[in-house]
Design a protein around this motif. Structure first.
Motif, PDB file in Angstrom:
ATOM      1  N   ARG A  40       0.768  -1.419   0.112  1.00  0.00           N
ATOM      2  CA  ARG A  40      -0.121   0.089   0.182  1.00  0.00           C
ATOM      3  C   ARG A  40       0.831   1.338  -0.273  1.00  0.00           C
ATOM      4  N   ARG A  41       1.445   1.043   0.844  1.00  0.00           N
ATOM      5  CA  ARG A  41       3.030   2.830   0.707  1.00  0.00           C
ATOM      6  C   ARG A  41       4.103   1.860   0.968  1.00  0.00           C
ATOM      7  N   PHE A  42       5.023   2.499   0.880  1.00  0.00           N
ATOM      8  CA  PHE A  42       6.347   2.907   1.821  1.00  0.00           C
ATOM      9  C   PHE A  42       7.270   3.661   1.679  1.00  0.00           C
ATOM     10  N   VAL A  43       7.646   4.021   2.830  1.00  0.00           N
ATOM     11  CA  VAL A  43       8.928   5.115   3.259  1.00  0.00           C
ATOM     12  C   VAL A  43       9.916   5.057   3.082  1.00  0.00           C
ATOM     13  N   LYS A  44      10.350   5.638   2.085  1.00  0.00           N
ATOM     14  CA  LYS A  44      12.450   5.570   2.356  1.00  0.00           C
ATOM     15  C   LYS A  44      13.003   6.645   2.639  1.00  0.00           C
ATOM     16  N   PHE A  45      14.304   6.233   3.094  1.00  0.00           N
ATOM     17  CA  PHE A  45      14.953   6.800   4.915  1.00  0.00           C
ATOM     18  C   PHE A  45      16.311   7.032   4.192  1.00  0.00           C
ATOM     19  N   HIS A  46      17.018   8.058   3.782  1.00  0.00           N
ATOM     20  CA  HIS A  46      18.333   8.080   2.927  1.00  0.00           C
ATOM     21  C   HIS A  46      19.589   8.571   4.748  1.00  0.00           C
ATOM     22  N   LEU A  47      20.017   7.856   4.396  1.00  0.00           N
ATOM     23  CA  LEU A  47      21.459   8.399   5.727  1.00  0.00           C
ATOM     24  C   LEU A  47      21.811   9.246   5.762  1.00  0.00           C
ATOM     25  N   GLY A  48      21.432   9.551   7.050  1.00  0.00           N
ATOM     26  CA  GLY A  48      22.048  11.114   7.494  1.00  0.00           C
ATOM     27  C   GLY A  48      20.519  12.708   6.722  1.00  0.00           C
ATOM     28  N   GLU A  49      20.022  11.965   6.435  1.00  0.00           N
ATOM     29  CA  GLU A  49      18.394  12.610   5.715  1.00  0.00           C
ATOM     30  C   GLU A  49      17.773  13.280   7.257  1.00  0.00           C
ATOM     31  N   GLY A  50      18.083  14.524   7.115  1.00  0.00           N
ATOM     32  CA  GLY A  50      16.859  15.816   8.312  1.00  0.00           C
ATOM     33  C   GLY A  50      18.034  15.557   9.251  1.00  0.00           C
ATOM     34  N   LEU A  51      19.321  15.229   9.043  1.00  0.00           N
ATOM     35  CA  LEU A  51      20.209  15.872   9.813  1.00  0.00           C
ATOM     36  C   LEU A  51      21.217  17.143   9.062  1.00  0.00           C
ATOM     37  N   GLU A  52      21.567  18.354   9.761  1.00  0.00           N
ATOM     38  CA  GLU A  52      22.585  19.515   9.693  1.00  0.00           C
ATOM     39  C   GLU A  52      23.796  19.028   9.870  1.00  0.00           C
ATOM     40  N   LYS A  53      23.838  19.211   8.922  1.00  0.00           N
ATOM     41  CA  LYS A  53      25.686  19.534   9.529  1.00  0.00           C
ATOM     42  C   LYS A  53      26.343  20.481   9.874  1.00  0.00           C
ATOM     43  N   LYS A  54      26.921  19.951  10.843  1.00  0.00           N
ATOM     44  CA  LYS A  54      27.202  21.588  11.913  1.00  0.00           C
ATOM     45  C   LYS A  54      29.525  22.076  10.838  1.00  0.00           C
ATOM     46  N   SER A  55      29.102  23.442  10.773  1.00  0.00           N
ATOM     47  CA  SER A  55      30.108  23.617  10.389  1.00  0.00           C
ATOM     48  C   SER A  55      31.253  24.054  11.150  1.00  0.00           C
ATOM     49  N   ASN A  56      32.286  24.236  11.253  1.00  0.00           N
ATOM     50  CA  ASN A  56      32.978  24.485  12.600  1.00  0.00           C
ATOM     51  C   ASN A  56      34.405  25.033  11.564  1.00  0.00           C
ATOM     52  N   ASP A  57      33.881  26.442  12.464  1.00  0.00           N
ATOM     53  CA  ASP A  57      35.288  27.207  11.557  1.00  0.00           C
ATOM     54  C   ASP A  57      36.400  26.941  12.497  1.00  0.00           C
ATOM     55  N   PHE A  58      37.754  26.008  12.760  1.00  0.00           N
ATOM     56  CA  PHE A  58      38.720  25.903  13.461  1.00  0.00           C
ATOM     57  C   PHE A  58      39.803  27.453  13.657  1.00  0.00           C
ATOM     58  N   ALA A  59      39.924  27.920  12.688  1.00  0.00           N
ATOM     59  CA  ALA A  59      40.469  28.966  12.988  1.00  0.00           C
ATOM     60  C   ALA A  59      39.520  30.311  13.667  1.00  0.00           C
ATOM     61  N   ALA A  60      38.346  30.663  13.842  1.00  0.00           N
ATOM     62  CA  ALA A  60      37.394  31.432  14.664  1.00  0.00           C
ATOM     63  C   ALA A  60      37.620  30.537  16.161  1.00  0.00           C
ATOM     64  N   GLU A  61      37.046  29.267  16.425  1.00  0.00           N
ATOM     65  CA  GLU A  61      37.692  28.291  17.538  1.00  0.00           C
ATOM     66  C   GLU A  61      39.195  28.680  18.506  1.00  0.00           C
ATOM     67  N   VAL A  62      39.819  28.478  17.730  1.00  0.00           N
ATOM     68  CA  VAL A  62      41.190  29.167  18.263  1.00  0.00           C
ATOM     69  C   VAL A  62      41.592  30.448  18.545  1.00  0.00           C
ATOM     70  N   ALA A  63      40.709  31.349  17.701  1.00  0.00           N
ATOM     71  CA  ALA A  63      40.708  32.892  18.263  1.00  0.00           C
ATOM     72  C   ALA A  63      39.756  33.021  18.969  1.00  0.00           C
ATOM     73  N   ALA A  64      38.968  32.574  19.459  1.00  0.00           N
ATOM     74  CA  ALA A  64      37.971  33.003  20.532  1.00  0.00           C
ATOM     75  C   ALA A  64      38.719  32.303  22.023  1.00  0.00           C
ATOM     76  N   PHE A  65      39.510  31.521  21.341  1.00  0.00           N
ATOM     77  CA  PHE A  65      40.226  31.108  22.281  1.00  0.00           C
ATOM     78  C   PHE A  65      41.379  31.331  23.259  1.00  0.00           C
ATOM     79  N   THR A  66      41.555  31.553  22.857  1.00  0.00           N
ATOM     80  CA  THR A  66      43.269  32.125  22.476  1.00  0.00           C
ATOM     81  C   THR A  66      42.953  33.538  23.487  1.00  0.00           C
ATOM     82  N   ASN A  67      41.740  34.426  23.190  1.00  0.00           N
ATOM     83  CA  ASN A  67      41.196  36.337  23.660  1.00  0.00           C
ATOM     84  C   ASN A  67      40.653  35.602  25.015  1.00  0.00           C
ATOM     85  N   GLN A  68      40.183  34.628  24.682  1.00  0.00           N
ATOM     86  CA  GLN A  68      39.271  33.871  26.661  1.00  0.00           C
ATOM     87  C   GLN A  68      40.208  33.942  27.887  1.00  0.00           C
TER      88      GLN A  68
END
Length: 137
Positions: free
Chosen positions: A107-135
């Motif tokens: 009657r019906r089916f649902v397909k799930f794709h690996l990682g579907e619906g998950l937002e990818k976290k964007s990491n800015d390593f340089a900004a993290e290091v700068a924030a850490f060194t200023n702290q």
């Protein structure tokens, strides 16, 4: 109860594999495809370069044929059965109905794709290091 039988479970598992292995499958049957999808695909096919030089009536027939073929690819039941390419999924289900004596239908089916619906976290390593060194300073 038919769902407890090994034959039924094998059929269900093979149909699930069929759905997972077919990236274009989105509907159970060609009749389930909405009219908007048919219309959109027909417009796309009418605009293709290889049929632009043909007369309008012939272009419409070619586009209809291509859309019908696409509909067969988008539907599960008319596809060649993964376990036996000599028959379709619909025919395999009918054979299971005859063997098991119970009415079986998809009657019906649902397909799930690996990682579907998950937002990818964007990491800015340089900004993290700068924030850490200023702290720490």
């Amino acid at each position: 109860f038919v769902a407890a039988s090994e034959k039924f479970n094998a059929l269900v598992q093979s149909i699930a594999m069929q759905i997972a292995a077919s990236p274009t499958v989105a509907y159970v049957a060609a009749e389930d495809i909405p009219a908007e999808v048919y219309a959109r695909e027909k417009v796309i096919e009418m605009g293709r370069e290889d049929i632009k030089s043909k007369p309008e009536a012939i272009r419409a027939k070619i586009a209809e044929g291509r859309v019908a073929k696409l509909a067969q690819e988008m539907a599960l039941l008319p596809q060649p059965y993964l376990m036996d390419n000599a028959k379709t999924v619909d025919e395999a289900i009918k054979e299971a109905v005859a063997a098991l004596g119970e009415k079986i239908s998809v009657r019906r089916f649902v397909k799930f794709h690996l990682g579907e619906g998950l937002e990818k976290k964007s990491n800015d390593f340089a900004a993290e290091v700068a924030a850490f060194t200023n702290q720490s300073a």
